[in-house]
Motif scaffolding. Sequence first.
Motif, short mmCIF file in Angstrom:
data_model
loop_
_atom_site.label_atom_id
_atom_site.label_comp_id
_atom_site.label_asym_id
_atom_site.label_seq_id
_atom_site.Cartn_x
_atom_site.Cartn_y
_atom_site.Cartn_z
N ALA A 38 18.63 -14.90 57.79
CA ALA A 38 17.74 -15.71 56.97
C ALA A 38 16.28 -15.32 57.20
O ALA A 38 15.87 -15.02 58.32
CB ALA A 38 17.93 -17.19 57.29
N GLY A 39 15.49 -15.34 56.13
CA GLY A 39 14.06 -15.13 56.24
C GLY A 39 13.68 -13.66 56.33
O GLY A 39 14.52 -12.77 56.37
N THR A 40 12.38 -13.44 56.39
CA THR A 40 11.88 -12.07 56.54
C THR A 40 12.13 -11.61 57.97
O THR A 40 11.68 -12.24 58.93
CB THR A 40 10.37 -12.00 56.24
OG1 THR A 40 10.16 -12.39 54.89
CG2 THR A 40 9.84 -10.60 56.45
N PRO A 41 12.86 -10.52 58.16
CA PRO A 41 13.17 -10.07 59.52
C PRO A 41 12.01 -9.30 60.14
O PRO A 41 10.97 -9.07 59.50
CB PRO A 41 14.37 -9.14 59.29
CG PRO A 41 14.11 -8.55 57.94
CD PRO A 41 13.46 -9.65 57.13
N ASN A 42 12.21 -8.89 61.37
CA ASN A 42 11.27 -7.99 62.05
C ASN A 42 11.55 -6.58 61.52
O ASN A 42 12.25 -5.79 62.14
CB ASN A 42 11.47 -8.07 63.56
CG ASN A 42 10.49 -7.21 64.34
OD1 ASN A 42 9.72 -6.44 63.76
ND2 ASN A 42 10.53 -7.33 65.65
N ILE A 43 10.99 -6.29 60.35
CA ILE A 43 11.33 -5.05 59.65
C ILE A 43 10.94 -3.83 60.47
O ILE A 43 11.75 -2.93 60.72
CB ILE A 43 10.63 -5.01 58.27
CG1 ILE A 43 11.07 -6.20 57.43
CG2 ILE A 43 10.93 -3.70 57.55
CD1 ILE A 43 10.19 -6.45 56.20
N CYS A 44 9.71 -3.80 60.92
CA CYS A 44 9.24 -2.68 61.72
C CYS A 44 10.06 -2.56 63.00
O CYS A 44 10.41 -1.46 63.43
CB CYS A 44 7.76 -2.86 62.04
SG CYS A 44 7.07 -1.53 63.03
N GLY A 45 10.38 -3.71 63.60
CA GLY A 45 11.16 -3.69 64.83
C GLY A 45 12.54 -3.09 64.62
O GLY A 45 13.03 -2.32 65.45
N GLY A 46 13.17 -3.46 63.51
CA GLY A 46 14.48 -2.91 63.22
C GLY A 46 14.44 -1.40 63.04
O GLY A 46 15.30 -0.67 63.56
N ILE A 47 13.45 -0.93 62.30
CA ILE A 47 13.30 0.52 62.09
C ILE A 47 13.05 1.22 63.42
O ILE A 47 13.63 2.28 63.72
CB ILE A 47 12.15 0.79 61.10
CG1 ILE A 47 12.49 0.20 59.72
CG2 ILE A 47 11.86 2.28 60.99
CD1 ILE A 47 11.32 0.15 58.76
N ALA A 48 12.19 0.62 64.26
CA ALA A 48 11.89 1.21 65.57
C ALA A 48 13.09 1.16 66.51
O ALA A 48 13.24 2.05 67.38
CB ALA A 48 10.69 0.50 66.19
N PHE A 49 13.93 0.16 66.37
CA PHE A 49 15.17 0.07 67.15
C PHE A 49 16.01 1.33 66.89
O PHE A 49 16.50 1.98 67.82
CB PHE A 49 15.93 -1.19 66.76
CG PHE A 49 17.13 -1.53 67.60
CD1 PHE A 49 17.54 -0.75 68.67
CD2 PHE A 49 17.88 -2.67 67.31
CE1 PHE A 49 18.65 -1.09 69.43
CE2 PHE A 49 18.99 -3.02 68.06
CZ PHE A 49 19.38 -2.23 69.11
N GLY A 50 16.16 1.67 65.62
CA GLY A 50 16.89 2.88 65.29
C GLY A 50 16.25 4.12 65.88
O GLY A 50 16.94 5.01 66.40
N ALA A 51 14.92 4.19 65.82
CA ALA A 51 14.20 5.34 66.39
C ALA A 51 14.38 5.41 67.90
O ALA A 51 14.48 6.51 68.47
CB ALA A 51 12.72 5.25 66.04
#
Length: 408
Positions: free
Chosen positions: A277-290
């Motif tokens: 639900a809601g706006t996630p930690n978008i940058c965090g998710g992308i950085a998690f993958g990195a």
Amino acid sequence: MIQTTLDIETIRKDFPILNREVNGKPLVYLDNAATSQTPQQVIDVIVDYYQNYNANIHRGVHSLSQEATDAYEAARIKIKKHYNIAKTHEVILTSGTTHSINLVANGFTSFVKEGDEILVSAMEHHSNIVPWQMLCERTGGVLKVIPMNQKGELVMEEFHALLSDKTKLVFCNHVSNALGTVNPIEEIIDASHKVSAAVLIDGAQAAPHIKADMQALDVDFYTVSAHKVCGPTGVGMLYGKEEWLNKLPPYQGGGEMIAEVTFEKTTYADLPHKFEAGTPNICGGIAFGAALDYMNSIGFEAIAQYEEELLQYATEQLLAIDGLKIYGTAKNKTSVISFNIDGIHPYDIGTILDKLGIAVRTGHHCAQPIMDFYKIPGTVRASFSFYNTKEEVDVLVEGVKRAKNMLL
């Protein structure tokens, strides 16, 4: 003696923070069990997001939104592959391990009834104790504890004796944050399933050391925080088997987790969005993958080998100090050493070490029942990562000796 295959000096150049000083001394960062440091490769991904395609995801038709959505979902696929998860929608992106555990605990309110039993190990982090206590308070369930021995190992005979047809849930950390013990989770999962109990494994402390395989483990739920694996804080992963995630009700209501909303009724989105639900930690998710990309570029087998080398060396050097006792001497453990010196409070040692530029953790490490078991107020915890060196271990040992001389 184990010999490493890693180029440590080259690896250390990836971490800008390792170049700084603390109290006029070169930083010796040995608090990796609390959070790992972040390599430049991951920092660059974070900067790139905010500089070039910062936008909300899944909702916009404009180009920035599409770019952000694609990068976020690509990270989910990286997580799926890293943990050998069968289906991408079994990856729920959360704010971290604590969020993940609470999501499951809240959902199981629907399935636990009065008298049902829940097993938790004696060496859990508070985040894998308190949510289950709250669940028992809501449902009338009974929390039972798998005991540990003086070495910091679970007493598996007692675990098997506790299992029964009343057992509905079993919770255990893969690795103890306070002691470094690697628990026999394969045995725990297999035995629990034989009595039809679901199993959640807290993988937060295992993540930087062990590349867990969800299909091989056959675990029902597994949790991870990105900041333990060279990623950012505020993002993590809950793996759940599809059948369980479909059974559990949503944890939070809001945007993104719905299919259709009217004032009369709301229907929920399919997995994984049902739990996001809601706006996630978008940058965090992308950085998690990195961050997972970075860790895999180093190689988990090489990391494990080198950290074992550091652990052996640090253990030998610290035990040469009179009056020093290590808590957690399990045969199978990761690169964590919790210790005290007779007659000295751990906080006082930690304070002096900080003045010398050495970062360690002191206290009960959010694992107070472990400290109660040993009848101590806490420990000094030095936790090592693949970017640490034997020279830093030597600095730690000299710092502990100096603290001892000052305080006794």
